[in-house]
Design a protein around this motif. Sequence first.
Motif, mmCIF file in Angstrom:
data_model
loop_
_atom_site.group_PDB
_atom_site.id
_atom_site.type_symbol
_atom_site.label_atom_id
_atom_site.label_comp_id
_atom_site.label_asym_id
_atom_site.label_seq_id
_atom_site.Cartn_x
_atom_site.Cartn_y
_atom_site.Cartn_z
ATOM 1 N N LEU A 36 -0.293 -7.800 15.787
ATOM 2 C CA LEU A 36 0.697 -8.437 16.374
ATOM 3 C C LEU A 36 1.931 -9.039 15.757
ATOM 4 O O LEU A 36 2.958 -8.946 15.741
ATOM 5 N N PHE A 67 -0.859 -8.709 26.969
ATOM 6 C CA PHE A 67 -1.665 -8.323 25.829
ATOM 7 C C PHE A 67 -2.883 -9.424 25.949
ATOM 8 O O PHE A 67 -3.738 -8.780 25.702
ATOM 9 N N VAL A 68 -2.544 -10.713 25.880
ATOM 10 C CA VAL A 68 -3.575 -11.674 25.835
ATOM 11 C C VAL A 68 -3.308 -12.650 26.908
ATOM 12 O O VAL A 68 -2.056 -13.221 26.728
ATOM 13 N N PHE A 114 -6.331 -7.974 15.448
ATOM 14 C CA PHE A 114 -5.325 -7.659 16.612
ATOM 15 C C PHE A 114 -4.170 -8.507 16.354
ATOM 16 O O PHE A 114 -3.087 -8.167 16.631
ATOM 17 N N LYS A 157 -6.422 -2.940 21.440
ATOM 18 C CA LYS A 157 -7.812 -3.479 20.837
ATOM 19 C C LYS A 157 -8.620 -2.282 20.969
ATOM 20 O O LYS A 157 -9.289 -1.896 19.848
ATOM 21 N N TYR A 172 -8.004 -10.012 27.392
ATOM 22 C CA TYR A 172 -7.155 -9.085 26.927
ATOM 23 C C TYR A 172 -6.574 -8.546 28.278
ATOM 24 O O TYR A 172 -7.182 -8.004 28.917
ATOM 25 N N GLY A 184 -3.287 -5.326 26.036
ATOM 26 C CA GLY A 184 -4.193 -5.797 25.153
ATOM 27 C C GLY A 184 -5.282 -4.893 24.824
ATOM 28 O O GLY A 184 -5.759 -4.503 23.828
ATOM 29 N N ASP A 196 -10.563 -9.136 16.730
ATOM 30 C CA ASP A 196 -9.335 -10.258 17.450
ATOM 31 C C ASP A 196 -8.230 -10.611 16.269
ATOM 32 O O ASP A 196 -7.209 -10.596 16.587
ATOM 33 N N ALA A 232 2.811 -12.251 23.542
ATOM 34 C CA ALA A 232 1.405 -11.480 23.997
ATOM 35 C C ALA A 232 0.922 -11.744 25.429
ATOM 36 O O ALA A 232 0.595 -10.933 25.836
#
Length: 509
Positions: A383, A18-19, A379, A43, A35, A39, A376, A13
Amino acid sequence: MSDDLFKKITSHAKEYGFVYPSSEIYDGLSAVYDYGPNGVLLKNNIKQYWWKAMVQLHENIVGIDAAIFMHPTVWKASGHTDAFNDPLIDNKDSKKRYRADQLVEDHLAKIQAKIEKEVRKARKRFGDAFDEAKFRAEHPRVQKYAAQIDEISRKLNNALANNDLAALKALIDELEIADPVSGTRNWTDVKQFNLMFQTQLGAVAGSAQHLYLRPETAQGIFVNFNNVLKTARVKIPFGIAQIGKAFRNEIIARQFIFRMREFEQMEMQFFVRPGTEMKWYESWKEKRMHWHRSLGFPADLYRFKDHEQLAHYANAATDIEFRFPFGFKELEGIHSRTDFDLRRHEEFSGRKMRYFDPETRETYIPYVIETSIGLDRMFLAVLSASYAEESLDDGSTRIVLRIPAILAPVQVAVLPLVKKDGLPEKAREIFDRLKWDFQVQYDEKDAIGRRYRRQDAIGTPYAVTVDHQTLTDNTVTLRNRDTMQQERIPADDIPHILNQRLNLKAWLD
Ligand code: GAP
């Protein structure tokens, strides 16, 4: 699924945008995350998928966007000032602070791990002949551990339900739970700790008003009940939906974006005639599970877990649990909240929070069914369920995120086979045509195989490759991320094909 897999997902991620940990250059801030470019796209797509399913597809559900700051009396009325607490305990040697109930939960997890170890050993020993269900039901050691789990869970639930902090402390002592850091059992008493973050409004010290950052978005909906009623021409049953930030000073902040201090909720309060709430509760349970299942992940990743201990305002509550890499955990809550919130706001504000029902000619405080999902967490669920490492026929491996196409950050990649012979120009032309309707990524760097891998790693469901044949007959290849199959199609057909595969009705219906 395992810890190892979870670590891989977390680092993937980060590596693929992504994060990120928040304020990373200052070593991060615990349980707060940012994010990145992919990400934020994922989102936003999750938000859209929820919003369309809830608001656009229900003519009796409207949306609002309430402020994060609310009048402090809101939280008195809702009960958060007095009761939104976690039971905390400190270890006097390590000076570390823990959630007392979580220490017991961790102890339970260790006993559960012993059961799983027995099962693994037996499976190895008996091979194909192994009957797991029978083994779990009959093996004496497994039975003993299961009985321990039941007994401890019963004591824990009783202590929490009765707010009995002494009983919680006694349970920690009885189980001889030691601090994982100091290894000692030198504990303080258990104390309550309010989870709301405080801040203040106004610059003048002394006259400043103490505010809280909202710990749930739901109250923004309740306090706007009359406004929406007057301005949106809604009739019961109707819903108000909202997506927004919520803040909780979580003590145990771990498991990546599963438990954060700043997070986002997607909540909907559905107002119904008193006495009809159970029918609507069942209906929303079914609808919400359908929404999750529409994404096409395996059915066994989801389950309902009814609450055994109901909050004082609820007459039914269940969680939709998802099998995260660290086990089944709450993803969404569906609660029948009675008329508790509106009634309390009526008491505290002195304003009527009622509905005149033209059908029954009665005025009443509506009952409420709430659906509340953490964005989240959703999310993380996407993932976790999408991440796969695959061995390919040519002996190589690939990491692919099998993100449902409707949620994928990038929907299509446009790739010229080589960076010469006019192919980049042709590919750019296609990119410019597609970008108005789709999230497209243009990439000409590196060999085509590496570019496919990069798109696989961020979950791009389709890749359009422009080659020399494109220049003569205006056809391209369309590669499918999951099957890695390529089909030759006219370039002009790309929008139509993508629209078909990203069609909301086809996904949701
Ligand atoms: N209005 C009801 C409510 O807030 P909740 O069960 O406390 O209920 C709803 O929260 C959802 O919000 C949870 O199912 C979870 O998905 C998400 N959530 C709660 N606390 C969270 C946290 N610290 N970090 C991330 N998500 C969280």
